[in-house]
Each structure stands twice: as structure tokens, then as C-alpha cells.
Design an enzyme around this catalytic site. Sequence first.
Site, PDB file in Angstrom:
ATOM      1  N   ASP A  27       7.287   2.787  -8.940  1.00 58.41           N
ATOM      2  CA  ASP A  27       7.348   2.464  -7.466  1.00 58.41           C
ATOM      3  C   ASP A  27       8.522   2.704  -6.671  1.00 58.41           C
ATOM      4  O   ASP A  27       8.860   1.731  -6.157  1.00 58.41           O
ATOM      5  CB  ASP A  27       6.653   1.094  -7.396  1.00 58.41           C
ATOM      6  CG  ASP A  27       5.026   0.991  -7.454  1.00 58.41           C
ATOM      7  OD1 ASP A  27       4.610   2.126  -8.202  1.00 58.41           O
ATOM      8  OD2 ASP A  27       4.860  -0.076  -7.817  1.00 58.41           O
ATOM      9  N   LYS A 132      -1.342   4.012  -7.456  1.00 65.95           N
ATOM     10  CA  LYS A 132      -1.913   3.095  -7.972  1.00 65.95           C
ATOM     11  C   LYS A 132      -2.250   2.035  -6.939  1.00 65.95           C
ATOM     12  O   LYS A 132      -1.388   1.753  -6.182  1.00 65.95           O
ATOM     13  CB  LYS A 132      -1.021   2.385  -9.031  1.00 65.95           C
ATOM     14  CG  LYS A 132       0.236   2.012  -8.786  1.00 65.95           C
ATOM     15  CD  LYS A 132       1.157   1.622  -9.978  1.00 65.95           C
ATOM     16  CE  LYS A 132       2.232   0.886  -9.938  1.00 65.95           C
ATOM     17  NZ  LYS A 132       2.305  -0.319  -9.129  1.00 65.95           N
ATOM     18  N   CYS A 165       5.919  -4.955 -10.667  1.00 67.43           N
ATOM     19  CA  CYS A 165       4.991  -3.806 -11.202  1.00 67.43           C
ATOM     20  C   CYS A 165       5.563  -3.355 -12.548  1.00 67.43           C
ATOM     21  O   CYS A 165       4.974  -2.759 -13.397  1.00 67.43           O
ATOM     22  CB  CYS A 165       5.163  -2.756 -10.209  1.00 67.43           C
ATOM     23  SG  CYS A 165       4.264  -3.157  -8.602  1.00 67.43           S
TER      24      CYS A 165
HETATM   25  N1  TIU Z   1       6.164  -2.372  -7.157  1.00 70.24           N
HETATM   26  C1  TIU Z   1       6.123  -3.585  -7.011  1.00 70.24           C
HETATM   27  O1  TIU Z   1       6.656  -4.256  -7.862  1.00 70.24           O
HETATM   28  N2  TIU Z   1       5.212  -4.461  -6.046  1.00 70.24           N
HETATM   29  C2  TIU Z   1       5.546  -5.518  -5.494  1.00 70.24           C
HETATM   30  O2  TIU Z   1       4.867  -5.816  -4.521  1.00 70.24           O
HETATM   31  N3  TIU Z   1       6.840  -6.144  -5.994  1.00 70.24           N
HETATM   32  C3  TIU Z   1       7.366  -7.200  -5.352  1.00 70.24           C
HETATM   33  O3  TIU Z   1       8.260  -7.707  -5.839  1.00 70.24           O
HETATM   34  N4  TIU Z   1       6.906  -7.678  -4.111  1.00 70.24           N
END
Ligand code: TIU
Length: 228
Positions: A27, A132, A165
Site C-alpha cells: 500500500d 485488496k 496493513c
Molecule cells: N494500508 C493501511 O495500513 N491502511 C490503513 O488504513 N492504515 C492506517 O494506518 N490508517
Amino acid sequence: MILPRLLPAEPEPLPLDPARAALLLIDMQRDFLEAGGFGEALGNDVTRLHAAIGPCQAVLAAARAAGVMVIHTREGHRPDLSDAPPAKLARGAPGRRIGDPGPMGRILIQGEPGHDIIPALAPIAGEPVVDKPGKGAFHATGLEAMLRNRGIETLLVGGVTTEVCVHTTIREGNDRGFRCVALADCCASYFPEFHALGLAMIKAQGGIFGWVSDSVALTAALATPAAA
Ligand code: TIU
């Protein structure tokens, strides 16, 4: 006799066969790292994630040079929001929620500029990009099949955020039998204390659900020929 090369890590070094390892970058999207995206909409200081960009570039270059499989992930939802649970859609301030319009397009929506991976870490041809809907990269995706089809046993994981994530993906991967290695400086959190504790949790209790290494150790291990 061919001995496997060892990757320095905590709580202990682990064997590293580049043909059976994959670099998984989680991400590294504009929505989390740039102003006006999902991360900022949730009230976070996105600059806290920027320290991971350089180390991710280093391991990406090393993995490509060594022929290690590279997989990128992106969190996001279909434009019609049909894959977004109501409980997730209700997070954040009204007007700045998933699907709402923002300076990088609709927040956390596939196909919008904010959903893209940052240019510094752009995938190249041949590198799968796994979209995802959840926090973990195994949930509701084809990731596990991709890894099994290539005989992958070890996941080298960087990305954001450490405790959300990245953690969820490492927990999922560990339960599926993969050796999961968090690359400490390739991960980042909006909360420095969560980053530190998140890494500590992985490697505690003898490596209860993984290992912790870093970009320097990995790039050196990949550059070193396997011992003969
Ligand atoms: N990719 C991921 O970690 N999604 C989140 O929403 N992370 C946060 O820390 N908000």
C-alpha cells in the site's frame, strides 16, 4: 554442497533463497503518503510515512537485480463501493470518507489518482499489483495462489502502515505457513510508537509470527553469492 545464504534478522538469522522469496510492498499509495488522501482524511500527518520511501526503493532495486519476485498491493474499493463493508465506510469525518471526492479523486477508490502507487515505487512490467479491499493482502485476493504457484516460502515485507496493513498481512501470511520478515526501515506508521511496538510484537517470543530485518541487511544478503 550448496548452503543457503542467511539473512540477518531478529530474533535470529533465517535462510534466504532468492528463488523462493518475494518482496511484498504494501500500500505505498498516494492515498496514504500524500496530502489530500485517505491517511490525511483520517487526521494523520502523512509526512511520518516518508522515511520508508528510500529504503523501499533500495530493496526494490536489489530484488529486481537478484530476480526476486516483486508484488505490490493497493488498498481500495470498487467505484460502486459494493466491496466496502458499511462498518469501514463509516470511519472518518463526514465528507472525507471512502468514496468522497478529494484533491486526488475519490478517496481510496480504484482508478482514482490517489489509489496509485507513488511514482518513486512504481511497479514495472511483470510485477503483479494486488488490489485488496481489506487490511490484509491475503483477504479476498489472489495473493496466496500467486505465491504458491511460484513456490514462494519467504515474504520480505515493507510498506504502510506497520501496525495496520503490514501487520495484518504478516499475521495472515504466518498462519498460511510463509516465513514473514518485516523490513523495519521499509515500514512506517503515522504513530512512531506503534511502528516500534508493531515490530517488537512480531519478533517477540522467539519470533512468534515472524522476523524483523532491514533494507541494509537484505540488500547485502541479496548481493552476496550463496556460500558453496
Ligand atoms: N494500508 C493501511 O495500513 N491502511 C490503513 O488504513 N492504515 C492506517 O494506518 N490508517
